[in-house]
Design a protein around this motif. Structure first.
Motif, mmCIF file in Angstrom:
data_model
loop_
_atom_site.group_PDB
_atom_site.id
_atom_site.type_symbol
_atom_site.label_atom_id
_atom_site.label_comp_id
_atom_site.label_asym_id
_atom_site.label_seq_id
_atom_site.Cartn_x
_atom_site.Cartn_y
_atom_site.Cartn_z
ATOM 1 N N UNK A 1 0.858 -1.190 0.000
ATOM 2 C CA UNK A 1 0.000 0.000 0.000
ATOM 3 C C UNK A 1 0.890 1.234 0.000
ATOM 4 N N UNK A 2 0.649 2.153 -0.925
ATOM 5 C CA UNK A 2 1.525 3.335 -1.025
ATOM 6 C C UNK A 2 1.291 4.326 0.115
ATOM 7 N N UNK A 3 2.355 5.027 0.438
ATOM 8 C CA UNK A 3 2.319 6.134 1.400
ATOM 9 C C UNK A 3 2.844 7.354 0.651
ATOM 10 N N UNK A 4 2.038 8.428 0.630
ATOM 11 C CA UNK A 4 2.361 9.573 -0.224
ATOM 12 C C UNK A 4 2.821 10.758 0.603
ATOM 13 N N UNK A 5 3.585 11.613 -0.060
ATOM 14 C CA UNK A 5 4.011 12.873 0.548
ATOM 15 C C UNK A 5 3.276 14.002 -0.159
ATOM 16 N N UNK A 6 2.322 14.691 0.503
ATOM 17 C CA UNK A 6 1.610 15.805 -0.150
ATOM 18 C C UNK A 6 2.561 16.915 -0.579
ATOM 19 N N UNK A 7 3.591 17.172 0.199
ATOM 20 C CA UNK A 7 4.522 18.247 -0.132
ATOM 21 C C UNK A 7 5.302 17.934 -1.399
ATOM 22 N N UNK A 8 5.748 16.658 -1.536
ATOM 23 C CA UNK A 8 6.514 16.262 -2.709
ATOM 24 C C UNK A 8 5.608 15.845 -3.862
ATOM 25 N N UNK A 9 4.358 15.534 -3.570
ATOM 26 C CA UNK A 9 3.400 15.181 -4.597
ATOM 27 C C UNK A 9 3.661 13.833 -5.242
ATOM 28 N N UNK A 10 4.173 12.887 -4.488
ATOM 29 C CA UNK A 10 4.443 11.561 -5.052
ATOM 30 C C UNK A 10 4.470 10.513 -3.948
ATOM 31 N N UNK A 11 4.532 9.243 -4.389
ATOM 32 C CA UNK A 11 4.655 8.122 -3.465
ATOM 33 C C UNK A 11 6.095 8.046 -2.973
ATOM 34 N N UNK A 12 6.286 8.052 -1.690
ATOM 35 C CA UNK A 12 7.640 8.006 -1.135
ATOM 36 C C UNK A 12 7.919 6.682 -0.419
ATOM 37 N N UNK A 13 6.856 5.923 -0.211
ATOM 38 C CA UNK A 13 7.055 4.725 0.605
ATOM 39 C C UNK A 13 5.925 3.739 0.312
ATOM 40 N N UNK A 14 6.218 2.451 0.467
ATOM 41 C CA UNK A 14 5.198 1.407 0.430
ATOM 42 C C UNK A 14 5.253 0.628 1.747
ATOM 43 N N UNK A 15 4.070 0.297 2.260
ATOM 44 C CA UNK A 15 4.017 -0.588 3.416
ATOM 45 C C UNK A 15 3.710 -1.992 2.939
ATOM 46 N N UNK A 16 4.529 -2.961 3.375
ATOM 47 C CA UNK A 16 4.330 -4.367 3.031
ATOM 48 C C UNK A 16 3.356 -4.985 4.015
ATOM 49 N N UNK A 17 2.312 -5.627 3.495
ATOM 50 C CA UNK A 17 1.262 -6.211 4.330
ATOM 51 C C UNK A 17 1.146 -7.695 4.028
ATOM 52 N N UNK A 18 1.180 -8.526 5.068
ATOM 53 C CA UNK A 18 1.135 -9.979 4.905
ATOM 54 C C UNK A 18 -0.270 -10.431 4.534
ATOM 55 N N UNK A 19 -0.322 -11.435 3.669
ATOM 56 C CA UNK A 19 -1.588 -12.027 3.252
ATOM 57 C C UNK A 19 -1.478 -13.549 3.298
ATOM 58 N N UNK A 20 -2.617 -14.187 3.655
ATOM 59 C CA UNK A 20 -2.653 -15.657 3.660
ATOM 60 C C UNK A 20 -3.880 -16.114 2.883
ATOM 61 N N UNK A 21 -3.635 -16.771 1.781
ATOM 62 C CA UNK A 21 -4.701 -17.340 0.959
ATOM 63 C C UNK A 21 -4.679 -18.848 1.142
ATOM 64 N N UNK A 22 -5.716 -19.338 1.800
ATOM 65 C CA UNK A 22 -5.788 -20.760 2.118
ATOM 66 C C UNK A 22 -6.933 -21.396 1.333
ATOM 67 N N UNK A 23 -6.547 -22.299 0.457
ATOM 68 C CA UNK A 23 -7.545 -22.995 -0.361
ATOM 69 C C UNK A 23 -8.473 -21.990 -1.040
ATOM 70 N N UNK A 24 -7.848 -20.977 -1.677
ATOM 71 C CA UNK A 24 -8.556 -19.950 -2.451
ATOM 72 C C UNK A 24 -9.446 -19.065 -1.586
#
Length: 712
Positions: free
Chosen positions: A468-491
């Motif tokens: 998921x992106x994290x944006x900087x309003x002052x710079x007007x762009x994405x400066x960072x992404x947060x990595x989020x764990x996911x578990x897909x079990x049997x679809x």
């Protein structure tokens, strides 16, 4: 030709032996060690031993027990006052056949070649019969008693003069021998009276027995120095006549001390027994009943005919560990005491209110018309704020309710059902109560099944990462992404809110966390290398940080992926800073020293305060979405948000607000100079193959915000 000295000595000894044999009295020469050196024929006849048997033997065997110190006293007197002979001393001799006979002993000191020997003369007095026989026997027994007893003995004659005493009496009272030569008894009496703790009572008792010569007396004397004597007094009788009075003093200080110690020990034992009895039925901290009492009461209630309901309410404090970690165990104990006090007030008619242990309480109700109302009252009453050491706390509890009507179930089963309902209440959001129903058992089985599946999730390739992106309003762009764990079990996707706590409880969080970190760095490595100002943010559990080599794994992985450590941000909750395991802080410090940054996640939702920020080793503050959700129209006045941001900036920290879903929320936070924003407004979390799509969505949202904020 003259004779030698030895010949002269032999002749002298021969003549001496002749003189001894000529005496009708039993004569014996006794060495300093008490052995018989020489004995005459009369001694052999009197005691029934041959002369050969007597010579070399201890002379004590010839005296009855109780009179064996007579020769020692005789010798001491002769040595101290050689010019003052003593009259014969009455003793009892001991014949070889074991019979005793009365006798009198006299003696003198002889020079035997430079050393002194005691010449003892023993004369049998068995032939003496007369009117004074009773008196002689009494005096003999008295003499024997004086020296054979460990007690101090004082004998006073009828005229008030001292008739006798033993050495023990002098030692016990500390009376110097020279006082005995005084013409008056006043100094001795003054010395004696000065030692006792109660002199008036001492002299009064003496006056009582003097006034009544036939009386016997027994009392206890306490001394100023802490000693204790027992004092006995009885008349000395010769036949029917009272000849005087015998005073006996016995030192019972050790016995008195032993008695006092025994009494104290009994008192202590009784107190300990009472304490043990209380501990057997009472929780030592809160004073409530303990687990044993509850189990006994529940078992008894279930044995009764099912004419009334039995309700078990199991109560567990929410987030109690954080109180112990942040405010200390004393604050935790204070909260437990407050909860116990409130529980008593909520259920005054309960059969049992008990603390099972830790932060877990239980209430047993029988024949209660509305257990649900009681449960609701408990949750409501316990949620009232109170103050502990200057901190205002608001207890929150999860309560599970299990009931039994006419159906028969065991005590352990009922308690288990209440426990399942309590954990269901926690999972449903805490600070509530839930009544047990069978679906909860099904949910428990499902959780068990989930844990079993999570054990194999990594091996099966079921763990993935979304960004998921994290944006900087002052710079007007994405400066960072947060990595989020996911578990897909049997679809089917298992929500992170379910499997992440499950992974922490089961000890699988390290494996899951390492997998997420490895995938994140590999998948975003090229994007991070394009611009050194870009960052990757990853969540780190307190359990992960307890690994001794966590920081080293991060450094090795970032190097292998070609990503700078300074581009990594690790998000942690405030509770990790209060973990008892100091390795958590060491791992974070090691990462910060290498260039990584630490973000304080969910700020404002725990027990933290703005003032604590300066004490925490963090670089970024992430404002929790619950505060962001307060912004609806953008015209609200929310000092809490501005205070958070201003305080963080004053401490040199950057601020990220998460949970941004509307333009109004974004513009409100931009106006407060929030450094970066994160939320669905910019993009939902996306997998790596939709990474560019997430960037595009974030860019469009930023452009739209910039257009609206442009006054032109």
């Amino acid at each position: 030709m003259g004779r030698s000295k030895r010949q002269d000595k032999d002749v002298g000894a021969s003549n001496f032996g002749v003189l001894l044999d000529a005496s009708p009295d039993a004569l014996m020469a006794v060495n300093a060690d008490g052995t018989i050196k020489m004995a005459n024929a009369a001694a052999s006849k009197l005691f029934g031993y041959t002369r050969a048997e007597l010579i070399g033997s201890d002379h004590w065997l010839l005296l009855s027990e109780g009179f064996r110190s007579e020769t020692r006293l005789l010798q001491e007197h002769l040595q101290a006052q050689p010019g003052k002979p003593l009259p014969p001393r009455e003793v009892y001799g001991l014949h070889r056949d074991g019979t005793e006979f009365s006798a009198e002993v006299a003696g003198s000191l002889l020079d035997d070649g430079g050393s002194q020997v005691l010449l003892v003369s023993v004369r049998s007095t068995e032939h003496r019969k007369g009117a004074d026989a009773d008196l002689l026997e009494a005096m003999s027994l008295l003499t024997a008693t004086l020296e054979s007893t460990a007690d101090g003995i004082l004998v006073i004659s009828s005229d008030g003069s001292v008739a006798g005493f033993n050495d023990q009496f002098l030692k016990m009272w500390g009376i110097p021998p020279e006082l005995l030569d005084s013409d008056t008894e006043v100094p001795i009496m003054r010395l004696i009276v000065s030692q006792v703790a109660h002199p008036e009572a001492f002299t009064a008792r003496i006056a009582e027995v003097v006034a009544n010569p036939a009386a016997e007396s027994h009392d206890v004397l306490d001394f100023k120095d802490g000693r204790t004597f027992e004092r006995y007094s009885r008349p000395q009788r010769v036949g029917e006549r009272i000849a005087g009075r015998v005073w006996s003093f016995r030192d019972v200080t050790p016995r008195r001390q032993a008695q006092e110690q025994a009494e104290q020990a009994l008192t202590d034992l009784a107190a300990q027994a009472e304490l043990l009895r209380a501990l057997a039925f009472q929780d030592p901290l809160t004073g409530l009943a303990n687990r044993a009492v509850f189990n006994q009461a529940l078992t008894a209630a279930l044995k009764e005919p099912r004419l009334k309901t039995v309700d078990v309410l199991l109560i567990d404090l929410d987030n109690f560990k954080e109180i112990n970690d942040i405010l200390g165990h004393q604050a935790g104990d204070d909260m437990l005491l407050e909860v116990a006090h409130r529980l008593r007030g909520c259920v005054p008619t309960a059969d049992v209110v008990a603390r099972l242990g830790g932060d877990e309480f239980v209430v047993l109700l029988t024949a209660c018309p509305d257990a649900d109302a009681i449960a609701e009252c408990i949750v409501r009453c316990l949620h009232v704020p109170f103050s502990i050491e200057g901190s205002v706390l608001r207890p929150s509890v999860s309560l599970g309710l299990a009931s039994i009507g006419r159906d028969a179930r065991g005590a352990s089963q009922v308690l288990r059902e209440a426990d399942i309902a309590m954990y269901a209440a926690k999972a449903a959001g805490k600070n509530r109560f839930l009544r047990f129903h069978q679906d909860m058992m099904t949910a428990l089985v499902q959780r068990t099944d989930l844990e079993a599946g999570l054990q194999l999730a990594i091996a099966r390739g079921e763990i993935s990462v979304e960004f998921q992106p994290i944006v900087s309003p002052r710079m007007g762009r994405v400066v960072k992404f947060e990595a989020l764990a996911r578990w897909d079990r049997e679809d089917q996707r298992v929500p992170p809110a379910i499997f992440i706590p499950l992974a922490e409880r089961s000890g699988l969080i390290n494996e899951v966390g390492n997998e997420v970190m490895a995938q994140s760095l590999k998948q975003l490595a090229s994007w991070l290398r394009e611009d050194p100002s870009r960052s990757l943010s990853m969540n780190a559990s307190g359990v992960q940080l307890q690994e001794l080599d966590f920081a080293e794994k991060v450094l090795d992985l970032s190097e292998s992926c070609g990503v700078g450590v300074y581009q990594l941000v690790f998000e942690v909750t405030e509770s990790v800073f209060f973990d008892a395991d100091c390795n958590v802080i060491e791992q974070l410090s090691r990462l910060r020293e290498a260039g990584a940054r630490v973000a304080l996640d969910d700020f404002g939702t725990g027990y933290s305060s703005l003032g604590r920020l300066q004490d925490l080793p963090v670089d970024i503050v992430k404002i929790d979405k619950t505060f962001v959700s307060m912004v609806r129209t953008g015209t609200e006045r929310l000092p809490i948000l501005s205070s958070m941001i201003n305080m963080a900036h004053s401490l040199g920290l950057t601020v990220t607000a998460e949970g941004i879903e509307t333009d109004e929320q974004a513009n409100y936070l931009i106006a407060l100079e929030c450094d970066s924003l994160q939320g669905y407004l910019f993009s939902h979390p996306e997998p790596a193959d939709r990474f560019e799509h997430a960037l595009k969505n974030a860019g469009h949202a930023l452009h739209a915000l910039a257009g609206r904020s442009d006054p032109g």
